[in-house]
Design a protein around this motif. Structure first.
Motif, PDB file in Angstrom:
ATOM      1  N   ALA A 136       0.845  -1.200   0.000  1.00 26.35           N
ATOM      2  CA  ALA A 136       0.000   0.000   0.000  1.00 26.35           C
ATOM      3  C   ALA A 136       0.880   1.249   0.000  1.00 26.35           C
ATOM      4  CB  ALA A 136      -0.922  -0.008   1.212  1.00 26.35           C
ATOM      5  N   ASP A 176      -7.111   2.841  -0.861  1.00 24.53           N
ATOM      6  CA  ASP A 176      -7.152   2.286   0.483  1.00 24.53           C
ATOM      7  C   ASP A 176      -8.095   3.109   1.371  1.00 24.53           C
ATOM      8  OD1 ASP A 176      -6.452   1.005   2.880  1.00 24.53           O
ATOM      9  OD2 ASP A 176      -4.328   0.901   2.359  1.00 24.53           O
ATOM     10  N   VAL A 177      -8.637   2.457   2.386  1.00 20.13           N
ATOM     11  CA  VAL A 177      -9.573   3.119   3.305  1.00 20.13           C
ATOM     12  C   VAL A 177      -8.925   4.306   4.032  1.00 20.13           C
ATOM     13  CG1 VAL A 177      -9.034   1.582   5.287  1.00 20.13           C
ATOM     14  CG2 VAL A 177     -11.348   2.534   5.078  1.00 20.13           C
ATOM     15  N   ILE A 178      -7.610   4.343   4.062  1.00 16.92           N
ATOM     16  CA  ILE A 178      -6.891   5.428   4.755  1.00 16.92           C
ATOM     17  C   ILE A 178      -6.517   6.591   3.832  1.00 16.92           C
ATOM     18  CG2 ILE A 178      -5.897   4.062   6.642  1.00 16.92           C
ATOM     19  CD1 ILE A 178      -3.560   3.399   4.763  1.00 16.92           C
ATOM     20  N   ASP A 205     -11.907  -4.931   5.168  1.00 15.75           N
ATOM     21  CA  ASP A 205     -10.891  -5.829   5.698  1.00 15.75           C
ATOM     22  C   ASP A 205     -10.807  -5.638   7.202  1.00 15.75           C
ATOM     23  OD1 ASP A 205      -9.550  -7.471   3.895  1.00 15.75           O
ATOM     24  OD2 ASP A 205      -8.086  -5.956   3.289  1.00 15.75           O
ATOM     25  N   TYR A 239       6.396  -0.877   6.381  1.00 18.79           N
ATOM     26  CA  TYR A 239       5.428  -0.347   5.398  1.00 18.79           C
ATOM     27  C   TYR A 239       4.067  -0.292   6.084  1.00 18.79           C
ATOM     28  CZ  TYR A 239       3.019  -4.800   4.578  1.00 18.79           C
ATOM     29  OH  TYR A 239       2.254  -5.922   4.730  1.00 18.79           O
ATOM     30  N   GLU A 240       3.047   0.114   5.330  1.00 16.00           N
ATOM     31  CA  GLU A 240       1.722   0.317   5.917  1.00 16.00           C
ATOM     32  C   GLU A 240       1.191  -0.921   6.663  1.00 16.00           C
ATOM     33  OE1 GLU A 240       0.207   3.194   6.142  1.00 16.00           O
ATOM     34  OE2 GLU A 240      -1.512   2.299   7.188  1.00 16.00           O
ATOM     35  N   GLY A 241       1.530  -2.099   6.176  1.00 13.56           N
ATOM     36  CA  GLY A 241       1.037  -3.323   6.823  1.00 13.56           C
ATOM     37  C   GLY A 241       1.516  -3.433   8.262  1.00 13.56           C
ATOM     38  N   CYS A 260      -0.608  -1.558  10.606  1.00  9.26           N
ATOM     39  CA  CYS A 260      -1.821  -2.296  10.982  1.00  9.26           C
ATOM     40  C   CYS A 260      -1.519  -3.305  12.098  1.00  9.26           C
ATOM     41  CB  CYS A 260      -2.395  -3.032   9.773  1.00  9.26           C
ATOM     42  SG  CYS A 260      -2.849  -1.936   8.426  1.00  9.26           S
ATOM     43  N   GLU A 273       1.966  -9.070   3.380  1.00 13.11           N
ATOM     44  CA  GLU A 273       0.882 -10.060   3.427  1.00 13.11           C
ATOM     45  C   GLU A 273       1.243 -11.341   2.680  1.00 13.11           C
ATOM     46  OE1 GLU A 273       0.416  -6.840   2.874  1.00 13.11           O
ATOM     47  OE2 GLU A 273      -1.038  -6.219   4.391  1.00 13.11           O
ATOM     48  N   TRP A 328      -5.338 -10.773   6.445  1.00 17.17           N
ATOM     49  CA  TRP A 328      -6.666 -10.281   6.097  1.00 17.17           C
ATOM     50  C   TRP A 328      -7.482 -11.466   5.578  1.00 17.17           C
ATOM     51  CZ3 TRP A 328      -6.752  -5.349   7.696  1.00 17.17           C
ATOM     52  CH2 TRP A 328      -5.583  -4.603   7.673  1.00 17.17           C
ATOM     53  N   GLY A 358      -9.292  -2.350   7.481  1.00 16.79           N
ATOM     54  CA  GLY A 358      -8.653  -2.093   6.200  1.00 16.79           C
ATOM     55  C   GLY A 358      -9.739  -2.038   5.149  1.00 16.79           C
ATOM     56  N   GLY A 359      -9.344  -2.119   3.906  1.00 13.52           N
ATOM     57  CA  GLY A 359     -10.341  -2.204   2.851  1.00 13.52           C
ATOM     58  C   GLY A 359     -10.083  -1.222   1.735  1.00 13.52           C
ATOM     59  N   TRP A 360     -10.764  -1.456   0.623  1.00 15.34           N
ATOM     60  CA  TRP A 360     -10.486  -0.716  -0.608  1.00 15.34           C
ATOM     61  C   TRP A 360     -11.757  -0.170  -1.243  1.00 15.34           C
ATOM     62  CZ3 TRP A 360      -5.446   0.319  -1.986  1.00 15.34           C
ATOM     63  CH2 TRP A 360      -4.473  -0.302  -1.184  1.00 15.34           C
ATOM     64  N   ARG A 393      -7.344   3.150  11.735  1.00 16.74           N
ATOM     65  CA  ARG A 393      -6.090   3.879  11.891  1.00 16.74           C
ATOM     66  C   ARG A 393      -6.428   5.376  11.940  1.00 16.74           C
ATOM     67  NH1 ARG A 393      -3.853   0.819   6.727  1.00 16.74           N
ATOM     68  NH2 ARG A 393      -6.025   0.107   6.735  1.00 16.74           N
TER      69      ARG A 393
HETATM   70  C1  GLC Z   1      -4.822  -4.437   3.251  1.00 12.68           C
HETATM   71  C2  GLC Z   1      -5.857  -3.483   3.824  1.00 12.68           C
HETATM   72  C3  GLC Z   1      -5.412  -2.061   3.689  1.00 12.68           C
HETATM   73  C4  GLC Z   1      -4.058  -1.901   4.341  1.00 12.68           C
HETATM   74  C5  GLC Z   1      -3.049  -2.863   3.748  1.00 12.68           C
HETATM   75  C6  GLC Z   1      -1.726  -2.796   4.500  1.00 12.68           C
HETATM   76  O1  GLC Z   1      -4.740  -4.305   1.887  1.00 12.68           O
HETATM   77  O2  GLC Z   1      -7.091  -3.655   3.184  1.00 12.68           O
HETATM   78  O3  GLC Z   1      -6.345  -1.200   4.267  1.00 12.68           O
HETATM   79  O4  GLC Z   1      -3.587  -0.585   4.270  1.00 12.68           O
HETATM   80  O5  GLC Z   1      -3.542  -4.179   3.810  1.00 12.68           O
HETATM   81  O6  GLC Z   1      -0.803  -3.676   3.985  1.00 12.68           O
END
Ligand code: GLC
Length: 423
Positions: free
Chosen positions: A64, A88-90, A136, A190-192, A195, A247, A265, A302-304, A373
């Protein structure tokens, strides 16, 4: 003369477009994690066939963090190359100014089918900048066969997870599988990791970095305890390599049979149970563990979403593609085939969806109460906040510093970023 008219008429019908309108090619950027790209292509093709237009599906980086950087470049240039962006939801607060207001293109009735919190998340300055596509939440995957073999229950707390992971990992290694790990997750910088680390911290009662009221709370004892505890997993129940896992790397290890537990996820469910998976039929899913008896089960939201670029030469058609892809039928197809969680509440009562994904029913609360987040409150600066946070967490996990020092320094950086110590 007559035959010419016929030829024109035929061309119009073959095109399938409104009289006078020309068939267009709509470009859509899609993720490629798990089955995403395949499902996006199929959905887009169905729309193209029905509407008489063409689609060009563009694959984007899995991370992401990298995907956002790419989008920012394209959008900052005002490029018309991509009409529909999977966001992304963010990101609504970061990218809103580049997208059209979809409430002018999608019926209110269709918008109201989606979870109101996500619609609200996607609304910036009264404009609906994206339609929810899938949601997510972080969940725990475990090996039902291994837990049974060792007489264990799915863990309720992180402490229990660490103990069970260690016992099974050691037992399996002693029996000859030296590749076995106790727990895999996302700890690359990274973004993951934002989370995963936020899940540990919030589950210990340590808050969400920046709270909804704008206060910066990350430097607290519970957050410190959560991060220091997670650091003890590296090299003990998790492979050192997890420091570079996103992921798909975690899924690769778990799906080849080499991990007892995995944080991921929902999409990993469909692939883990596919015919070619080594652990097909041996997977259980639960909410993520609590940070101790008085902690809570936290899964990060999470989510798109799908957004239409302001720079698109075919915004009307692009919005029509978004309408199709986010529709009830299409979300149902994606849920059944790929375990992508619908954003349409009614689909959680659909028998075929629940049959394919029984945990959509059991964990309904996890999905609807997932912890966000701090992207709403930090708005356009969220990405900087997140990158400060995942870098701070990564330093602790990799043993460069301890959580007390790292979170104190992070607090200072966030204070400066917020220009005054709160948002
Ligand atoms: C997933 C989630 C997303 C998040 C990402 C981080 O794709 O849906 O919201 O930012 O993972 O790796």
């Amino acid at each position: 003369m007559r035959s010419m008219m016929t030829a024109t008429a035929v061309a119009t019908i073959v095109g399938g477009t409104l009289a006078g309108a020309e068939a267009a090619t709509i470009s859509i950027s899609c993720g490629a994690v798990g089955l995403e790209l395949e499902l996006c292509q199929e959905g887009a093709n169905a729309w193209a066939e029905a509407s008489g237009n063409q689609v060009n599906v563009i694959s984007t980086p899995n991370s992401a963090t990298e995907r956002l950087a790419l989008y920012q470049q394209i959008l900052a240039a005002g490029s018309a190359d991509i009409d529909v962006f999977q966001i992304d939801v963010i990101w609504p607060g970061i990218l809103a100014s580049h997208f059209i207001d979809l409430s002018e293109h999608v019926d209110q009735e269709q918008i109201e089918q989606h979870f109101p919190a996500i619609v609200e998340n996607n609304t910036v300055d009264d404009a609906l900048v994206a339609i929810p596509w899938f949601t997510d939440a972080g969940i725990l995957y475990y090996r039902t066969d291994l837990l049974e073999k060792y007489g264990k229950q799915p863990p309720v707390t992180w402490q229990e997870l660490a103990e069970t992971a260690k016992e099974i990992q050691d037992g399996e290694r002693a029996e000859g599988n030296d590749k076995m790990s106790g727990f895999v997750f996302q700890a690359k910088a990274y973004e993951g990791l934002t989370c995963d680390a936020l899940e540990w911290i919030d589950s210990f009662g340590g808050g969400t970095i920046v709270e909804e009221d704008g206060s910066i709370t990350i430097n607290n004892d519970k957050a410190i305890a959560a991060l220091d505890f997670a650091a003890t997993w590296i090299g003990a129940i998790a492979p050192e390599g997890v420091l570079n896992y996103a992921e798909e790397e975690s899924r690769g290890v778990f799906q080849s049979g080499n991990a007892v537990f995995m944080r991921n996820w929902p999409y990993a469910w469909a692939l883990g149970n596919a015919e070619d998976s080594a652990i097909n039929g041996k997977i259980g899913v639960s909410a993520l563990p609590k940070g101790g008896e008085d902690g809570k089960h936290t899964g990060v939201l999470g989510g798109w979403q799908l957004a239409v670029s302001k720079y698109s030469a075919n915004a009307e058609l692009a919005a029509d593609l978004v309408k199709h892809l986010t529709s009830y039928e299409e979300q149902k197809r994606r849920a059944i085939k790929g375990a992508y969680n619908p954003t349409i509440a009614a689909l959680y009562e659909d028998e075929e969806v629940l049959e394919a994904n029984p945990f959509f029913g059991n964990l309904y609360e996890t999905f609807t109460n997932a912890v966000a987040r701090p992207s709403r409150v930090t708005g356009a600066k969220y990405n900087q906040v997140s990158s400060e946070f995942y870098n701070a967490a990564h330093e602790v996990l990799s043993g460069k510093t301890d959580a007390a020092a790292s979170l104190e320094a992070l607090e200072g950086r966030l204070d400066r970023l917020s220009r005054g110590g709160r948002w």
